[in-house]
Design a protein around this motif. Structure first.
Motif, PDB file in Angstrom:
ATOM      1  N   LYS A 240       0.827  -1.206   0.000  1.00 15.72           N
ATOM      2  CA  LYS A 240       0.000   0.000   0.000  1.00 15.72           C
ATOM      3  C   LYS A 240       0.861   1.255   0.000  1.00 15.72           C
ATOM      4  N   LEU A 241       0.377   2.266  -0.718  1.00 21.30           N
ATOM      5  CA  LEU A 241       1.129   3.516  -0.832  1.00 21.30           C
ATOM      6  C   LEU A 241       1.255   4.230   0.509  1.00 21.30           C
ATOM      7  N   ILE A 242       0.248   4.124   1.365  1.00 22.33           N
ATOM      8  CA  ILE A 242       0.326   4.818   2.660  1.00 22.33           C
ATOM      9  C   ILE A 242       1.397   4.196   3.543  1.00 22.33           C
ATOM     10  N   ASP A 243       1.748   2.929   3.289  1.00 22.18           N
ATOM     11  CA  ASP A 243       2.831   2.293   4.038  1.00 22.18           C
ATOM     12  C   ASP A 243       4.199   2.605   3.419  1.00 22.18           C
ATOM     13  N   LEU A 244       4.220   2.798   2.116  1.00 21.71           N
ATOM     14  CA  LEU A 244       5.481   3.122   1.443  1.00 21.71           C
ATOM     15  C   LEU A 244       5.896   4.569   1.676  1.00 21.71           C
ATOM     16  N   PHE A 245       4.895   5.467   1.840  1.00 20.64           N
ATOM     17  CA  PHE A 245       5.177   6.893   2.062  1.00 20.64           C
ATOM     18  C   PHE A 245       4.387   7.405   3.270  1.00 20.64           C
ATOM     19  N   PRO A 246       4.593   6.829   4.448  1.00 18.82           N
ATOM     20  CA  PRO A 246       3.801   7.247   5.620  1.00 18.82           C
ATOM     21  C   PRO A 246       4.044   8.697   6.013  1.00 18.82           C
ATOM     22  N   ASP A 247       5.197   9.232   5.642  1.00 19.27           N
ATOM     23  CA  ASP A 247       5.557  10.595   6.006  1.00 19.27           C
ATOM     24  C   ASP A 247       4.971  11.641   5.064  1.00 19.27           C
ATOM     25  N   ARG A 248       4.324  11.201   3.975  1.00 24.51           N
ATOM     26  CA  ARG A 248       3.838  12.156   2.980  1.00 24.51           C
ATOM     27  C   ARG A 248       2.315  12.211   2.914  1.00 24.51           C
ATOM     28  N   VAL A 249       1.629  11.525   3.820  1.00 28.32           N
ATOM     29  CA  VAL A 249       0.169  11.437   3.775  1.00 28.32           C
ATOM     30  C   VAL A 249      -0.421  12.038   5.047  1.00 28.32           C
ATOM     31  N   ASN A 250      -1.392  12.952   4.892  1.00 32.55           N
ATOM     32  CA  ASN A 250      -2.047  13.505   6.075  1.00 32.55           C
ATOM     33  C   ASN A 250      -3.108  12.539   6.591  1.00 32.55           C
ATOM     34  N   ALA A 251      -3.695  12.855   7.732  1.00 31.65           N
ATOM     35  CA  ALA A 251      -4.609  11.931   8.409  1.00 31.65           C
ATOM     36  C   ALA A 251      -5.847  11.628   7.567  1.00 31.65           C
ATOM     37  N   VAL A 252      -6.395  12.649   6.928  1.00 29.95           N
ATOM     38  CA  VAL A 252      -7.594  12.447   6.110  1.00 29.95           C
ATOM     39  C   VAL A 252      -7.274  11.583   4.899  1.00 29.95           C
ATOM     40  N   SER A 253      -6.173  11.889   4.238  1.00 28.27           N
ATOM     41  CA  SER A 253      -5.791  11.120   3.051  1.00 28.27           C
ATOM     42  C   SER A 253      -5.418   9.684   3.401  1.00 28.27           C
ATOM     43  N   ARG A 254      -4.913   9.471   4.613  1.00 31.39           N
ATOM     44  CA  ARG A 254      -4.569   8.108   5.014  1.00 31.39           C
ATOM     45  C   ARG A 254      -5.804   7.210   4.978  1.00 31.39           C
ATOM     46  N   LEU A 255      -6.933   7.759   5.342  1.00 33.94           N
ATOM     47  CA  LEU A 255      -8.182   6.997   5.267  1.00 33.94           C
ATOM     48  C   LEU A 255      -8.650   6.856   3.823  1.00 33.94           C
ATOM     49  N   ARG A 256      -8.594   7.950   3.071  1.00 32.64           N
ATOM     50  CA  ARG A 256      -9.077   7.941   1.692  1.00 32.64           C
ATOM     51  C   ARG A 256      -8.234   7.038   0.800  1.00 32.64           C
TER      52      ARG A 256
ATOM     53  N   LEU B  65      -0.539  11.954  -3.230  1.00 35.37           N
ATOM     54  CA  LEU B  65      -1.109  11.129  -2.155  1.00 35.37           C
ATOM     55  C   LEU B  65      -2.167  11.848  -1.343  1.00 35.37           C
ATOM     56  N   ASN B  66      -2.242  13.161  -1.473  1.00 35.69           N
ATOM     57  CA  ASN B  66      -3.265  13.928  -0.759  1.00 35.69           C
ATOM     58  C   ASN B  66      -4.287  14.535  -1.709  1.00 35.69           C
ATOM     59  N   SER B  67      -4.328  13.997  -2.926  1.00 38.57           N
ATOM     60  CA  SER B  67      -5.243  14.476  -3.954  1.00 38.57           C
ATOM     61  C   SER B  67      -6.655  13.943  -3.717  1.00 38.57           C
ATOM     62  N   ALA B  68      -7.618  14.609  -4.332  1.00 39.42           N
ATOM     63  CA  ALA B  68      -8.974  14.069  -4.386  1.00 39.42           C
ATOM     64  C   ALA B  68      -9.003  12.913  -5.381  1.00 39.42           C
ATOM     65  N   LEU B  69     -10.073  12.141  -5.363  1.00 35.82           N
ATOM     66  CA  LEU B  69     -10.216  10.980  -6.228  1.00 35.82           C
ATOM     67  C   LEU B  69     -11.330  11.196  -7.250  1.00 35.82           C
ATOM     68  N   ASN B  70     -11.135  10.619  -8.418  1.00 41.83           N
ATOM     69  CA  ASN B  70     -12.175  10.625  -9.444  1.00 41.83           C
ATOM     70  C   ASN B  70     -12.764   9.223  -9.508  1.00 41.83           C
ATOM     71  N   GLY B  71     -13.683   8.935  -8.596  1.00 38.90           N
ATOM     72  CA  GLY B  71     -14.251   7.605  -8.508  1.00 38.90           C
ATOM     73  C   GLY B  71     -13.543   6.753  -7.469  1.00 38.90           C
ATOM     74  N   GLU B  72     -13.901   5.499  -7.411  1.00 34.42           N
ATOM     75  CA  GLU B  72     -13.353   4.573  -6.414  1.00 34.42           C
ATOM     76  C   GLU B  72     -12.041   3.979  -6.905  1.00 34.42           C
ATOM     77  N   ILE B  73     -11.078   3.875  -6.005  1.00 34.67           N
ATOM     78  CA  ILE B  73      -9.778   3.304  -6.342  1.00 34.67           C
ATOM     79  C   ILE B  73      -9.936   1.889  -6.894  1.00 34.67           C
ATOM     80  N   GLY B  74      -9.263   1.618  -8.016  1.00 37.62           N
ATOM     81  CA  GLY B  74      -9.229   0.274  -8.566  1.00 37.62           C
ATOM     82  C   GLY B  74     -10.393  -0.121  -9.447  1.00 37.62           C
ATOM     83  N   THR B  75     -11.276   0.816  -9.762  1.00 42.80           N
ATOM     84  CA  THR B  75     -12.490   0.437 -10.489  1.00 42.80           C
ATOM     85  C   THR B  75     -12.456   0.745 -11.974  1.00 42.80           C
ATOM     86  N   GLN B  76     -11.636   1.722 -12.400  1.00 42.08           N
ATOM     87  CA  GLN B  76     -11.640   2.063 -13.818  1.00 42.08           C
ATOM     88  C   GLN B  76     -10.288   2.582 -14.282  1.00 42.08           C
ATOM     89  N   PHE B  77     -10.038   2.392 -15.582  1.00 39.88           N
ATOM     90  CA  PHE B  77      -8.810   2.846 -16.214  1.00 39.88           C
ATOM     91  C   PHE B  77      -8.876   4.357 -16.459  1.00 39.88           C
TER      92      PHE B  77
END
Length: 322
Positions: free
Chosen positions: A108-124, A158-170
């Motif tokens: 997971k990206l949040i484990d690879l870059f734990p120092d670059r993700v804020n609390a809200v993004s860690r959940l998202r 890593l702190n960006s908004a998302l366009n849809g659900e992760i892993g669902t579309q190209f």
């Protein structure tokens, strides 16, 4: 990189004044002395139409090299970039890390870059994995255009908004590839260029290449790689030979099998091929394609051991049928 010209066309449609459209591209010009990495491209352009060569004179790469080395000549090249911006090779670096046991595609990206993700993004971003980056299914909105106005691309991604659900579309986004480049740097302690030179390029005899970097000095990954056509062919041959070069297994067959599998269905607007790990793939006929903007291609058909490499300057954006 594949989307860049499409973005330009889309942007142009919003302007009624062509001059204002050109200003919006934020174009930057550079003039410098000839560099060895650009000689093949300079020679190619001198042999094209007068659109690129107003002198009508044609020169070989050896002749241009002689000009560059001759103190009686001043050799300069001009380069123009705008705000819009090589992916299969980055996937190979990820494959080598996986073969070494340093990385898994399920990490997971949040484990690879734990120092670059804020609390809200860690959940998202809690479900975002390396494989989502490899297959362009991250859903991340932060993209090539937005990267031109920020310096910390990892943090912004890593702190960006998302366009849809992760892993669902190209959704093609070259910043997915940039994050893969950053993963190589973090896990190996080496630059992407040094890592590839050590574990891949030296074995293939690739010496002359250049990769543009982000403001923090990390290779961009998704664009900005300069390679000779013969070296592109070596990459294609390595894939055709299941990762074996000179009787040495440089990348595992297991990783390449996954890489060259059509994992994600792509929209018709991107052409006939579907997508594997940072590479376009097809099943009928079986084929894989590394595709760059304006006709830069490595196209292979494993069933017939056919490999084609093209470098061009045309108006072709996405991959087309074989």
């Amino acid at each position: 990189m594949y989307e860049d010209n499409a973005k330009r066309s889309k942007l142009q449609a919003t302007f009624t004044d062509y001059h204002e459209y050109l200003l919006s591209l934020e174009m930057k010009g550079a003039i410098d002395g000839f560099e060895p990495i650009y000689l093949a491209r300079i020679a190619q352009l001198t042999n094209k139409s007068n659109q690129f060569n107003l002198t009508t004179k044609r020169y070989t790469q050896n002749e241009i090299t002689e000009f560059m080395e001759n103190p009686n000549y001043i050799t300069l090249y001009g380069k123009l970039e705008d705000k819009f911006g090589d992916n299969g090779i980055v996937s190979l670096a990820i494959g080598i890390l996986c073969d070494q046991g340093s990385l898994r595609t399920s990490d997971k990206l949040i484990d690879l870059f734990p120092d670059r993700v804020n609390a809200v993004s860690r959940l998202r971003m809690s479900s975002l994995t390396v494989e989502h980056l490899l297959t362009m299914r991250s859903g991340i909105i932060f993209n090539e255009l937005e990267s031109q106005t920020d310096e910390d691309w990892i943090k912004c991604f890593l702190n960006s908004a998302l366009n849809g659900e992760i892993g669902t579309q190209f959704q093609y986004n070259s910043l997915n590839t940039y994050l893969l480049s950053a993963i190589v740097v973090r896990k190996s302690g080496m630059s992407l260029s040094a890592f590839l030179q050590t574990y891949l390029f030296d074995a293939l005899g690739i010496r002359d290449f250049y990769w543009e970097c982000c403001p923090h000095g990390i290779e961009i990954g998704g664009w900005g790689l300069y390679l000779r056509p013969e070296d592109l062919a070596k990459i294609g041959l390595l894939l055709l030979n299941d990762g074996v070069w000179d009787q040495k297994q440089l990348i595992s067959k297991a990783y390449l099998s996954r890489m060259l599998t059509p994992i994600v269905k792509t929209p018709p607007s991107t052409g006939r091929y579907d997508y594997g790990y940072q590479i376009w793939v097809d099943t009928e006929p079986r084929a894989f394609l590394c595709n760059g903007l304006f006709g830069q291609n490595v196209l292979a058909f494993p069933d017939t051991d056919l490999l084609m490499v093209s470098t061009a300057s045309n108006d072709e954006l996405f991959q087309q049928g074989p």
